[in-house]
Design an enzyme around this catalytic site. Sequence first.
Site, PDB file in Angstrom:
ATOM      1  N   LYS A 293       0.807  -1.219   0.000  1.00  0.00           N
ATOM      2  CA  LYS A 293       0.000   0.000   0.000  1.00  0.00           C
ATOM      3  C   LYS A 293       0.840   1.271   0.000  1.00  0.00           C
ATOM      4  CE  LYS A 293      -4.307  -1.875   1.587  1.00  0.00           C
ATOM      5  NZ  LYS A 293      -5.330  -2.036   2.586  1.00  0.00           N
TER       6      LYS A 293
ATOM      7  N   LYS B 171      -4.682  -9.493  -7.307  1.00  0.00           N
ATOM      8  CA  LYS B 171      -5.935  -9.941  -6.693  1.00  0.00           C
ATOM      9  C   LYS B 171      -7.052  -8.928  -6.943  1.00  0.00           C
ATOM     10  CE  LYS B 171      -5.736  -7.901  -2.196  1.00  0.00           C
ATOM     11  NZ  LYS B 171      -5.608  -7.796  -0.820  1.00  0.00           N
TER      12      LYS B 171
ATOM     13  N   LYS C 241     -10.793  -3.879  -3.561  1.00  0.00           N
ATOM     14  CA  LYS C 241     -11.753  -2.767  -3.472  1.00  0.00           C
ATOM     15  C   LYS C 241     -11.135  -1.469  -3.990  1.00  0.00           C
ATOM     16  CE  LYS C 241     -14.042  -4.024   0.874  1.00  0.00           C
ATOM     17  NZ  LYS C 241     -12.968  -4.127   1.865  1.00  0.00           N
TER      18      LYS C 241
HETATM   19  P1  TYM Z   1     -10.994  -6.444   3.522  1.00  0.00           P
HETATM   20  O1  TYM Z   1     -12.052  -5.473   3.895  1.00  0.00           O
HETATM   21  O2  TYM Z   1      -9.974  -6.032   2.533  1.00  0.00           O
HETATM   22  O3  TYM Z   1     -11.672  -7.766   2.943  1.00  0.00           O
HETATM   23  C1  TYM Z   1     -12.705  -8.454   3.614  1.00  0.00           C
HETATM   24  C2  TYM Z   1     -12.516  -9.954   3.440  1.00  0.00           C
HETATM   25  O4  TYM Z   1     -12.514 -10.296   2.056  1.00  0.00           O
HETATM   26  C3  TYM Z   1     -11.347 -11.082   1.765  1.00  0.00           C
HETATM   27  N1  TYM Z   1     -10.891 -10.774   0.406  1.00  0.00           N
HETATM   28  C4  TYM Z   1     -10.711 -11.697  -0.563  1.00  0.00           C
HETATM   29  N2  TYM Z   1     -10.880 -13.021  -0.586  1.00  0.00           N
HETATM   30  C5  TYM Z   1     -10.617 -13.665  -1.743  1.00  0.00           C
HETATM   31  N3  TYM Z   1     -10.201 -13.055  -2.869  1.00  0.00           N
HETATM   32  C6  TYM Z   1     -10.008 -11.713  -2.895  1.00  0.00           C
HETATM   33  N4  TYM Z   1      -9.597 -11.111  -4.010  1.00  0.00           N
HETATM   34  C7  TYM Z   1     -10.272 -10.968  -1.701  1.00  0.00           C
HETATM   35  N5  TYM Z   1     -10.187  -9.659  -1.382  1.00  0.00           N
HETATM   36  C8  TYM Z   1     -10.569  -9.563  -0.087  1.00  0.00           C
HETATM   37  C9  TYM Z   1     -10.322 -10.641   2.803  1.00  0.00           C
HETATM   38  O5  TYM Z   1      -9.330 -11.620   2.988  1.00  0.00           O
HETATM   39  C10 TYM Z   1     -11.185 -10.441   4.031  1.00  0.00           C
HETATM   40  O6  TYM Z   1     -11.385 -11.661   4.707  1.00  0.00           O
HETATM   41  N6  TYM Z   1      -7.845  -6.352   7.386  1.00  0.00           N
HETATM   42  C11 TYM Z   1      -9.112  -6.863   6.922  1.00  0.00           C
HETATM   43  C12 TYM Z   1     -10.304  -6.443   7.771  1.00  0.00           C
HETATM   44  C13 TYM Z   1     -10.201  -6.771   9.224  1.00  0.00           C
HETATM   45  C14 TYM Z   1     -10.359  -8.056   9.793  1.00  0.00           C
HETATM   46  C15 TYM Z   1     -10.240  -7.836  11.208  1.00  0.00           C
HETATM   47  C16 TYM Z   1     -10.577  -9.325   9.286  1.00  0.00           C
HETATM   48  C17 TYM Z   1      -9.993  -5.888  10.224  1.00  0.00           C
HETATM   49  N7  TYM Z   1     -10.020  -6.524  11.427  1.00  0.00           N
HETATM   50  C18 TYM Z   1     -10.338  -8.906  12.090  1.00  0.00           C
HETATM   51  C19 TYM Z   1     -10.673 -10.379  10.182  1.00  0.00           C
HETATM   52  C20 TYM Z   1     -10.548 -10.163  11.586  1.00  0.00           C
HETATM   53  C21 TYM Z   1      -9.355  -6.315   5.516  1.00  0.00           C
HETATM   54  O7  TYM Z   1      -8.842  -5.297   5.147  1.00  0.00           O
HETATM   55  O8  TYM Z   1     -10.311  -7.018   4.834  1.00  0.00           O
END
Ligand code: TYM
Length: 338
Positions: A119, A204, A207
Amino acid sequence: MLSSATPKPPRVLSGIQPTGQPHLGNLLGAIRYWVEDQTVGDCYYCVVDLHGLTVPGDPAERRQASMTMATLLLAAGLDPESCTLFLQSHVPAHAQLAWLMECTASFGELARMTQFKDKTAKGGEQTARVGLFTYPCLMAADILAYDADRVPVGEDQRQHLELTRDLALRFNSTYGPTFVIPQAAIPRPGRGARIMNLADPTRKMSKTTDLPSGVVGLFDEPADIERKIKRAVTDADTGPGSVRYDREAKPGVSNLLELLATLRGEDPQRVADRYSRYGDLKADVATAVLDAVEPIQRRYRELSAQPDFVYDVLKTGAKQANAVAAATLQRAYDAIGL
Ligand code: TYM
């Protein structure tokens, strides 16, 4: 005498950022497993609005984005009778415990996090918010505050989960048993763990991308979804055997096979055996994706006409989450000597 007590269901915790367009990767890598886990676990799911602050944004838009994400999660199948859904900022223990995690993690550990490196690669470290650097400490706090046994996430979160475990183990060995050591629950390879961008299958689906033509947004019009899938990058070779599951040599085709396999509950190798032409595969992927996304969109439209219902769910969720997280925070404060 044998105990008649039934074993405690596993405690499940996961979170999603409200910023940016939710997409098919979020659904297949995480959200649909959250829905499944509701039947077997004691589940806490949060919209991590504090994590969203690592990038600048408009206050009114932020507020709306959190409501939109919460509504989408309900539309995708989270049931407030079977899980606790809440906004991270409604539970003060997350930020408080995050400070304890910052005082447990080392600078070197955080500097090794690939998401931070990725990032900051474009904009540079000098202007990146400190919150982006300490982000994994807040994430560890999210998880540890709930004594979570399992954390359903996509593959991209694996490193953050490993750090969370390291921090919990370090804290426990220094101050005595305080935190439950969580397990990452990542989909098996080929089952949605890492959905790639359709226009560039070497990155990947994300968002925050500069390549939206390859991202299937959960709010996209069905015709746009179909078009994006039909234009997905495949490969130049079209001869016999060109449809095969090989993520290294054929990342585009393999991503499409993985989408279909994940949505239909099959194995991507097996799916590959049924196709000889990219066009047929794409047509079936489009149908399967629309079958999954359209009912969510319909339910989203219904629920977005009831913002008071969604707000009540979040309010009740915050109350339940606060009770659990405040108790864990107190335990950690006692252990560390506050
Ligand atoms: P975030 O908001 O980017 O994504 C949410 C969830 O979606 C999954 N994900 C994917 N899975 C498969 N293929 C993809 N291309 C893909 N893009 C996103 C992510 O792995 C995630 O599970 N840091 C985390 C949010 C968070 C969190 C937590 C998660 C904050 N605190 C505590 C679990 C437990 C994040 O940015 O996810």
